[in-house]
Design a protein around this motif. Structure first.
Motif, PDB file in Angstrom:
ATOM      1  N   GLY A 167     -11.097  -1.171   3.074  1.00 26.36           N
ATOM      2  CA  GLY A 167     -10.602  -1.190   1.750  1.00 26.36           C
ATOM      3  C   GLY A 167     -11.767  -1.697   0.872  1.00 26.36           C
ATOM      4  N   ARG A 168     -11.407  -2.439  -0.312  1.00 27.92           N
ATOM      5  CA  ARG A 168     -12.183  -3.218  -1.148  1.00 27.92           C
ATOM      6  C   ARG A 168     -13.026  -4.409  -0.551  1.00 27.92           C
ATOM      7  N   PRO A 169     -14.211  -4.558  -0.888  1.00 25.79           N
ATOM      8  CA  PRO A 169     -15.268  -5.614  -0.298  1.00 25.79           C
ATOM      9  C   PRO A 169     -14.589  -7.040  -0.929  1.00 25.79           C
ATOM     10  N   GLY A 170     -15.285  -8.210  -0.342  1.00 26.04           N
ATOM     11  CA  GLY A 170     -15.027  -9.395  -1.058  1.00 26.04           C
ATOM     12  C   GLY A 170     -14.065 -10.250  -0.039  1.00 26.04           C
ATOM     13  N   GLY A 171     -14.075 -11.494  -0.614  1.00 29.71           N
ATOM     14  CA  GLY A 171     -13.373 -12.495   0.092  1.00 29.71           C
ATOM     15  C   GLY A 171     -12.160 -12.687  -0.310  1.00 29.71           C
ATOM     16  N   VAL A 172     -11.669 -14.045  -0.062  1.00 29.62           N
ATOM     17  CA  VAL A 172     -10.310 -14.269  -0.538  1.00 29.62           C
ATOM     18  C   VAL A 172     -10.414 -15.832  -1.034  1.00 29.62           C
ATOM     19  N   SER A 173      -9.608 -16.201  -1.955  1.00 19.81           N
ATOM     20  CA  SER A 173      -9.544 -17.579  -2.228  1.00 19.81           C
ATOM     21  C   SER A 173      -8.672 -18.002  -3.297  1.00 19.81           C
ATOM     22  N   THR A 174      -8.244 -19.138  -3.451  1.00 22.08           N
ATOM     23  CA  THR A 174      -7.257 -19.547  -4.413  1.00 22.08           C
ATOM     24  C   THR A 174      -7.367 -18.767  -5.855  1.00 22.08           C
ATOM     25  N   ALA A 175      -8.585 -18.903  -6.228  1.00 24.73           N
ATOM     26  CA  ALA A 175      -8.926 -18.210  -7.575  1.00 24.73           C
ATOM     27  C   ALA A 175      -8.865 -16.647  -7.419  1.00 24.73           C
ATOM     28  N   SER A 176      -9.045 -16.115  -6.154  1.00 23.67           N
ATOM     29  CA  SER A 176      -9.200 -14.692  -6.086  1.00 23.67           C
ATOM     30  C   SER A 176      -8.248 -14.462  -4.958  1.00 23.67           C
ATOM     31  N   PRO A 177      -6.989 -14.542  -4.789  1.00 26.23           N
ATOM     32  CA  PRO A 177      -6.205 -14.123  -3.920  1.00 26.23           C
ATOM     33  C   PRO A 177      -6.177 -12.550  -3.607  1.00 26.23           C
ATOM     34  N   ARG A 178      -5.608 -12.321  -2.652  1.00 24.29           N
ATOM     35  CA  ARG A 178      -5.354 -10.798  -1.963  1.00 24.29           C
ATOM     36  C   ARG A 178      -3.880 -10.477  -1.722  1.00 24.29           C
ATOM     37  N   TRP A 179      -3.290  -9.650  -2.278  1.00 25.66           N
ATOM     38  CA  TRP A 179      -2.072  -9.137  -1.910  1.00 25.66           C
ATOM     39  C   TRP A 179      -2.124  -7.994  -0.946  1.00 25.66           C
ATOM     40  N   LEU A 180      -1.375  -8.040  -0.070  1.00 23.55           N
ATOM     41  CA  LEU A 180      -1.323  -7.000   1.044  1.00 23.55           C
ATOM     42  C   LEU A 180       0.327  -6.483   1.268  1.00 23.55           C
ATOM     43  N   ARG A 181       0.236  -5.223   1.592  1.00 27.30           N
ATOM     44  CA  ARG A 181       1.673  -4.480   1.758  1.00 27.30           C
ATOM     45  C   ARG A 181       1.610  -3.599   2.821  1.00 27.30           C
ATOM     46  N   LEU A 182       2.333  -3.575   3.905  1.00 34.02           N
ATOM     47  CA  LEU A 182       2.458  -2.685   4.962  1.00 34.02           C
ATOM     48  C   LEU A 182       3.751  -2.035   5.015  1.00 34.02           C
ATOM     49  N   THR A 183       3.768  -0.799   4.828  1.00 34.31           N
ATOM     50  CA  THR A 183       5.035  -0.069   4.756  1.00 34.31           C
ATOM     51  C   THR A 183       5.435   0.966   5.883  1.00 34.31           C
ATOM     52  N   ARG A 184       6.589   1.107   6.411  1.00 34.81           N
ATOM     53  CA  ARG A 184       6.796   1.800   7.590  1.00 34.81           C
ATOM     54  C   ARG A 184       7.562   2.826   7.221  1.00 34.81           C
ATOM     55  N   THR A 185       7.449   4.194   7.368  1.00 34.50           N
ATOM     56  CA  THR A 185       8.280   5.444   7.168  1.00 34.50           C
ATOM     57  C   THR A 185       8.125   6.294   8.337  1.00 34.50           C
ATOM     58  N   GLY A 186       9.175   5.865   9.279  1.00 35.26           N
ATOM     59  CA  GLY A 186       9.287   6.806  10.421  1.00 35.26           C
ATOM     60  C   GLY A 186       8.126   6.319  11.376  1.00 35.26           C
ATOM     61  N   ASP A 187       7.252   7.159  11.929  1.00 32.72           N
ATOM     62  CA  ASP A 187       5.812   6.725  12.545  1.00 32.72           C
ATOM     63  C   ASP A 187       4.799   6.771  11.785  1.00 32.72           C
ATOM     64  N   THR A 188       4.965   6.467  10.490  1.00 33.77           N
ATOM     65  CA  THR A 188       3.916   6.502   9.621  1.00 33.77           C
ATOM     66  C   THR A 188       3.809   4.888   8.921  1.00 33.77           C
ATOM     67  N   LEU A 189       2.770   4.259   9.082  1.00 35.42           N
ATOM     68  CA  LEU A 189       2.215   2.946   8.369  1.00 35.42           C
ATOM     69  C   LEU A 189       1.372   3.103   7.285  1.00 35.42           C
ATOM     70  N   THR A 190       1.550   2.591   6.152  1.00 37.35           N
ATOM     71  CA  THR A 190       0.557   2.662   5.078  1.00 37.35           C
ATOM     72  C   THR A 190       0.371   1.259   4.522  1.00 37.35           C
ATOM     73  N   GLY A 191      -0.857   0.987   4.602  1.00 37.29           N
ATOM     74  CA  GLY A 191      -1.337  -0.334   3.970  1.00 37.29           C
ATOM     75  C   GLY A 191      -1.758  -0.046   2.610  1.00 37.29           C
ATOM     76  N   HIS A 192      -1.400  -1.103   1.829  1.00 33.81           N
ATOM     77  CA  HIS A 192      -2.031  -1.351   0.454  1.00 33.81           C
ATOM     78  C   HIS A 192      -2.464  -2.853   0.166  1.00 33.81           C
ATOM     79  N   GLU A 193      -3.263  -2.800  -0.984  1.00 32.12           N
ATOM     80  CA  GLU A 193      -3.831  -3.979  -1.250  1.00 32.12           C
ATOM     81  C   GLU A 193      -3.588  -4.198  -2.904  1.00 32.12           C
ATOM     82  N   SER A 194      -3.728  -5.407  -3.442  1.00 33.45           N
ATOM     83  CA  SER A 194      -3.701  -5.403  -4.888  1.00 33.45           C
ATOM     84  C   SER A 194      -4.384  -6.903  -5.070  1.00 33.45           C
ATOM     85  N   ALA A 195      -5.024  -6.844  -6.332  1.00 38.13           N
ATOM     86  CA  ALA A 195      -5.208  -8.165  -6.709  1.00 38.13           C
ATOM     87  C   ALA A 195      -4.350  -9.132  -7.506  1.00 38.13           C
ATOM     88  N   ASP A 196      -3.468  -8.444  -7.961  1.00 38.28           N
ATOM     89  CA  ASP A 196      -2.279  -9.053  -8.962  1.00 38.28           C
ATOM     90  C   ASP A 196      -0.923  -9.000  -8.402  1.00 38.28           C
TER      91      ASP A 196
END
Length: 522
Positions: A167-196
């Motif tokens: 996904g996107r490069p870079g680290g994580v900190s209180t000032a620059s957090p990372r949001w993550l989401r993992l969704t299941r639809t049947g046998d398919t898993l999809t990962g998302h990320e967000s800055a806000d």
């Protein structure tokens, strides 16, 4: 014959002519006792040295002064050996659903790193992982998909141990957090990320066939060992792996879907006791405060690289190859020495076809001998290794077949190369030495820690010794920290690419040999 009428018999005559050459060369080979003995000796050397090497390799695990049988190694969904150890805060999820979280921190410690080796230092290894995971169950080796932040490789989507998407490069900190989401639809898993937490970007998708209706979903943290490699004074290298731990801070945990049961479960998946440092300092686990979860973990979720690969039984191939070279070279230089080459070229005046027949015969008989030797060695050698307590890294039937047949092909192509060099030099000693220098010596120099690692890798890219890559069974994984060098059995080229390099040199040598045959009298 009228104009335009084809000549139907010439192709058949040419085919019969080449078949006659093949029969003649095969008859010649099998009636020369020295060549047959030499090839049989080469096969026996491959078997005997391989089995002796396997017999001398022993392994066991100990509890204090007592040696015990080593525990079973987890196996992943695709049959590979895996490491599956992490701290897991999880709940059941029945059917489809999703989980979202914000990661505000990823810190850690590394124990006793160089140069002083006398203190704990703060730090996060590049492949420390913290994020969301959907897993078939808490059994080690079970199917999973995860989206995560890492210590040095940005956001990743990984599944079933061997698959990794950036996904996107870079680290994580209180000032620059990372949001993550993992969704299941049947046998398919999809990962998302967000800055806000508002604008989402897909990281990757995983299809896990046969995923059960109810899975375990939640937060995880793990941290593999810290690897350092030091060059030894007398050549080679010294590897050190130290215990590490990672701690991640999560908040805004949002689980959507049918989540039966009570609250969050806390489990150290694959825990095998604790280290002295953990017992006296910071154990793995979860601390919760006002909807914020601080999770500490160690280990890794990745293919296991520690063990005996199947090709470890083939230590006799190098010695057997030298005998094959001698047989291949003398199968043509002996004709020059005894004057028999005149008779051979008289029977087959088209010299290129005569050399092709010789190459086909020596290549075929060497392949058959090599295939028999490699099959016996790998089959019996694996059994010996296991009986001595060694863990043999599992591979698919296709991979093991490729290793066995590939070694036979390596010997066969090398034999043809040696034959061509024999036709070029017309002297046994010069051709044998040259063959050994271009095939055997580069491999020895690259794998016995004589050369710097970079030089060793280039040597196995650019010389005929690249063909030895065909025997590598365990691939290099970009998302697994390891010392991937020839000394450890890892080649810089893919197996078939390495063999193709050897084939290229062999084709060039055959062309030179044909030109030499056509320019010079017998």
């Amino acid at each position: 014959m009228t104009a335009g009428t084809p000549t139907p018999h010439r192709p058949r005559i040419e085919r019969e002519g080449f078949a006659h050459l093949l029969r003649a060369e095969w008859t010649k080979f099998r009636t020369v006792r020295g060549w047959v003995i030499g090839l049989v000796a080469a096969a026996l050397v491959v078997v005997l040295l391989g089995l002796v090497s396997a017999s001398g390799s022993h392994a066991s695990c100990g509890i204090g002064p007592v040696e015990v049988t080593c525990p079973a190694v987890p196996v992943g969904p695709d049959g590979e050996a895996v490491e599956d150890r992490f701290f897991f805060m999880h709940r059941s999820l029945a059917g489809n659903g999703s989980i979202t979280v914000r990661v505000t921190s990823l810190t850690g410690i590394i124990t006793y790193p160089p140069p002083n080796h006398d203190e704990l230092v703060p730090g996060v290894v590049p492949w420390a992982k913290a994020g969301l995971i959907v897993k078939e169950g808490t059994r080690q080796g079970s199917a999973y998909a995860a989206v995560m932040v890492t210590g040095g490789h940005g956001v990743r989507m990984q599944h079933n141990f061997t698959q990794d998407t950036a996904g996107r490069p870079g680290g994580v900190s209180t000032a620059s957090p990372r949001w993550l989401r993992l969704t299941r639809t049947g046998d398919t898993l999809t990962g998302h990320e967000s800055a806000d937490g508002t604008r989402w970007t897909e990281v990757g998708t995983a299809h896990l066939d046969g995923l059960p209706a109810t899975v375990q979903v939640g937060l995880f943290v793990t941290s593999p060992g810290d690897l350092t490699v030091k060059q030894a004074d007398l050549g080679g290298s010294i590897e050190q792996v130290r215990f590490t731990q990672a701690t991640a801070v999560f908040d805004h945990v949002d689980l959507r879907g049918d989540a039966p049961g009570g609250g969050w479960n806390r489990e150290a998946v694959g825990a095998a006791g604790t280290t002295d440092w953990e017992r006296h300092h910071r154990p793995n686990g979860v601390r919760e405060s006002g909807g914020t979860f601080t999770v500490t973990g160690t280990g890794d979720i990745a293919p296991l690289m520690d063990g005996q690969p199947v090709e470890r039984t083939l230590t006799g191939v190098l010695t057997g190859l030298i005998l094959v070279i001698v047989v291949a070279v003398t199968s043509i230089t002996a004709e020059y020495r005894r004057g028999m080459i005149r008779t051979t070229l008289t029977a087959g005046p088209r010299r290129g076809r005569t050399l092709a027949a010789k190459a086909l015969v020596i290549g075929t008989v060497t392949f058959v001998a090599g295939l028999a030797a490699a099959t016996v060695t790998v089959t019996v050698g694996e059994q010996i290794l296991r009986s001595n307590g060694n863990y043999v890294l599992p591979v698919t039937v296709l991979t093991e077949t490729r290793v066995v047949a590939g070694v036979a092909a390596l010997l066969a192509v090398a034999a043809v190369l040696a034959l061509a060099l024999g036709a070029v030099f017309r002297r046994s000693v010069a051709a044998v030495i040259t063959s050994i220098m271009v095939i055997v010596v580069p491999h020895v120099l690259a794998t016995v820690s004589v050369l710097p690692e970079t030089a060793a890798q280039w040597l196995l890219r650019l010389t005929p010794a690249a063909g030895f890559a065909i025997q590598q069974s365990i691939p290099e994984y970009a998302h697994v920290t390891g010392h991937y060098v020839p000394q450890a059995g890892y080649y810089p080229l893919a197996p078939w690419t390495g063999l193709a390099v050897l084939c290229g040199y062999t084709a060039l040598a055959l062309v030179l040999a044909v030109l030499q045959l056509r320019r010079r009298d017998a």
